[in-house]
Design a protein around this motif. Structure first.
Motif, PDB file in Angstrom:
ATOM      1  N   ASP A 152      -3.774  27.956  23.895  1.00 46.12           N
ATOM      2  CA  ASP A 152      -4.373  28.586  22.710  1.00 46.12           C
ATOM      3  C   ASP A 152      -4.071  27.777  21.452  1.00 46.12           C
ATOM      4  O   ASP A 152      -4.489  28.157  20.361  1.00 46.12           O
ATOM      5  N   GLN A 153      -3.331  26.679  21.618  1.00 41.78           N
ATOM      6  CA  GLN A 153      -3.051  25.798  20.482  1.00 41.78           C
ATOM      7  C   GLN A 153      -3.112  24.345  20.923  1.00 41.78           C
ATOM      8  O   GLN A 153      -2.846  24.033  22.092  1.00 41.78           O
ATOM      9  N   PHE A 154      -3.450  23.495  19.971  1.00 38.63           N
ATOM     10  CA  PHE A 154      -3.465  22.053  20.221  1.00 38.63           C
ATOM     11  C   PHE A 154      -2.685  21.351  19.118  1.00 38.63           C
ATOM     12  O   PHE A 154      -2.726  21.788  17.957  1.00 38.63           O
ATOM     13  N   VAL A 155      -2.005  20.279  19.488  1.00 37.43           N
ATOM     14  CA  VAL A 155      -1.390  19.397  18.495  1.00 37.43           C
ATOM     15  C   VAL A 155      -2.074  18.047  18.660  1.00 37.43           C
ATOM     16  O   VAL A 155      -2.155  17.518  19.772  1.00 37.43           O
ATOM     17  N   ASP A 156      -2.585  17.532  17.554  1.00 40.56           N
ATOM     18  CA  ASP A 156      -3.377  16.301  17.610  1.00 40.56           C
ATOM     19  C   ASP A 156      -2.513  15.096  17.253  1.00 40.56           C
ATOM     20  O   ASP A 156      -2.141  14.911  16.098  1.00 40.56           O
ATOM     21  N   GLY A 170      -0.206  16.935  31.932  1.00 43.42           N
ATOM     22  CA  GLY A 170       1.194  16.933  32.334  1.00 43.42           C
ATOM     23  C   GLY A 170       1.871  18.177  31.773  1.00 43.42           C
ATOM     24  O   GLY A 170       1.369  18.782  30.829  1.00 43.42           O
ATOM     25  N   SER A 171       3.013  18.526  32.354  1.00 38.26           N
ATOM     26  CA  SER A 171       3.698  19.760  31.930  1.00 38.26           C
ATOM     27  C   SER A 171       5.106  19.451  31.414  1.00 38.26           C
ATOM     28  O   SER A 171       5.781  18.546  31.923  1.00 38.26           O
ATOM     29  N   PHE A 172       5.523  20.239  30.425  1.00 34.89           N
ATOM     30  CA  PHE A 172       6.882  20.108  29.881  1.00 34.89           C
ATOM     31  C   PHE A 172       7.777  21.268  30.283  1.00 34.89           C
ATOM     32  O   PHE A 172       8.865  21.412  29.750  1.00 34.89           O
ATOM     33  N   LYS A 173       7.302  22.122  31.166  1.00 38.72           N
ATOM     34  CA  LYS A 173       8.101  23.296  31.546  1.00 38.72           C
ATOM     35  C   LYS A 173       8.156  23.400  33.067  1.00 38.72           C
ATOM     36  O   LYS A 173       7.099  23.299  33.734  1.00 38.72           O
ATOM     37  N   SER A 174       9.327  23.654  33.611  1.00 35.21           N
ATOM     38  CA  SER A 174       9.470  23.766  35.078  1.00 35.21           C
ATOM     39  C   SER A 174       8.550  24.826  35.647  1.00 35.21           C
ATOM     40  O   SER A 174       8.020  24.677  36.752  1.00 35.21           O
ATOM     41  N   GLY A 223      -0.488  28.713  25.347  1.00 31.55           N
ATOM     42  CA  GLY A 223       0.352  27.522  25.473  1.00 31.55           C
ATOM     43  C   GLY A 223      -0.152  26.452  24.523  1.00 31.55           C
ATOM     44  O   GLY A 223      -1.277  26.533  24.028  1.00 31.55           O
ATOM     45  N   THR A 224       0.710  25.499  24.265  1.00 31.32           N
ATOM     46  CA  THR A 224       0.356  24.424  23.326  1.00 31.32           C
ATOM     47  C   THR A 224       0.141  23.118  24.084  1.00 31.32           C
ATOM     48  O   THR A 224       1.016  22.671  24.828  1.00 31.32           O
ATOM     49  N   TYR A 225      -1.050  22.550  23.882  1.00 34.46           N
ATOM     50  CA  TYR A 225      -1.447  21.275  24.503  1.00 34.46           C
ATOM     51  C   TYR A 225      -1.321  20.207  23.431  1.00 34.46           C
ATOM     52  O   TYR A 225      -1.977  20.303  22.390  1.00 34.46           O
ATOM     53  N   ALA A 276      10.056  19.886  21.277  1.00 36.33           N
ATOM     54  CA  ALA A 276       9.238  20.552  20.238  1.00 36.33           C
ATOM     55  C   ALA A 276       8.663  21.863  20.755  1.00 36.33           C
ATOM     56  O   ALA A 276       8.075  22.629  19.993  1.00 36.33           O
ATOM     57  N   GLY A 277       8.802  22.106  22.044  1.00 39.04           N
ATOM     58  CA  GLY A 277       8.314  23.373  22.601  1.00 39.04           C
ATOM     59  C   GLY A 277       6.885  23.326  23.103  1.00 39.04           C
ATOM     60  O   GLY A 277       6.316  24.359  23.452  1.00 39.04           O
TER      61      GLY A 277
END
Ligand SMILES: CSC[C@H]1O[C@H](OP(=O)(O)O)[C@H](O)[C@@H]1O
Ligand SMILES: Nc1ncnc2[nH]cnc12
Length: 293
Positions: free
Chosen positions: A105-109, A90-94, A156-158, A178-179
């Motif tokens: 290039d980043q992940f948040v677990d 899913g996406s958080f940006k239009s 981008g951050t996943y 949170a961006g």
């Protein structure tokens, strides 16, 4: 020289790898249990490839029920050096609209309750996850996309949620605030385990929906995700075919050390290591040393 062998993990809607030639399916066992499905060995051009559908054929495994350790171990055991994961998200940006490919290039677990390490009592290791994605591999994916005139967003951050339920509106807004760029349920602990296994890892995140924050779009559901994955199948196949056909014969040493991650990670004194765990670690420790002979 280490021969490059590319692993491809297929996500939701991706249970086969089109273009894979001379396919040999093999059910492999690992000391960590059974992988999601048989490994599909084959070639694309001259590149040796090993494909694994993350949820199993027929999509039998839930994100929380996948044995990520068995999957990564099996691919390592099969000789994989470079691992590309394909995921719906899913996406958080239009501007990250459905159909677009993002190379995070980043992940948040934000997962819980998954086995997220090969290491533990008896052999403690702390690998760096500062930069979870192997930059040369991501650059190769971007170059393949460009060569095929497929739009990709680099970086981008996943955020990886536990699921299986999709996010609430409040959660969706908080991730957006949170961006974070995209959300899925599977990149973690896959990326962590790939790093422990010294595999160069990158994710192709296919945007399928706007989760549930967007005032002008419907809330995500499975049908919408699969419809986008299906309509994007040709693009995804062309991207992977080009990446694999152009892949170098020798594994390119990773500039951030993904393929040497254990050199500075193992803390347990050699004489204090648990022989049973060392035996289980097998191929994971083969390069760095420490496994029984
Ligand atoms: C089919 S909707 C949710 C499901 O899709 C994604 O799977 P994958 O990452 O394997 O492509 C997401 O992570 C969920 O598992
Ligand atoms: N909105 C979403 N949230 C979590 N996982 C997803 N996979 C595809 N879309 C998703």
């Amino acid at each position: 020289m280490t021969r490059a062998v590319v692993g491809i993990i297929g996500g939701s809607g991706v249970y086969h790898l089109p273009g894979l030639r001379n396919i040999r399916e093999e059910r492999v066992a690992t000391p960590w249990g059974d992988p999601s499905d048989a490994l599909h060995f084959g070639e694309v051009g001259e590149t040796p490839v090993v494909f694994l559908p993350r949820h199993g054929r027929g999509h039998v495994l839930s994100p929380s029920g996948i044995n990520y350790r068995a999957n990564i171990f099996a691919l390592k055991q099969a000789g994989v050096t470079d691992l590309v994961s394909v995921s719906a998200c899913g996406s958080f940006k239009s501007e990250l609209y459905p159909g677009l490919f993002v190379l995070p290039d980043q992940f948040v677990d934000r997962t819980f309750g998954r086995q997220s390490s090969f290491f533990g009592n008896g052999c403690v290791a702390h690998v760096s996850m500062a930069h979870p994605v192997a930059p040369l591999l991501a650059a190769r994916i971007a170059a393949a996309a460009e060569a095929e005139s497929i739009g990709v967003v680099k970086g981008g951050t996943y955020v990886c949620m536990e699921g299986p339920q999709f996010s609430s509106y409040a959660e969706s807004l908080s991730y957006k605030g949170a961006g974070y760029d995209v959300i899925g349920m599977t990149a973690m602990p896959e990326a962590k385990l790939a790093r422990e296994a010294e595999l160069s890892y990158a994710t192709i995140a296919m945007v399928t929906d706007f989760d549930c924050w967007h005032p002008e779009h419907d809330d995500v559901d499975v049908a919408a995700v699969i419809a986008v994955v299906r309509s994007n199948a040709d693009k995804a196949s062309r991207l992977l075919a080009r990446l694999l056909a152009d892949f170098p014969k020798a594994h390119e040493p990773c500039p951030i050390g993904s393929d040497r991650a254990l050199d500075t990670a193992i803390l347990t004194a050699p004489e204090a290591r648990d022989p049973q765990l060392l035996a289980k670690l097998g191929v994971i420790l083969a390069r760095a040393g420490g496994a029984p002979k």
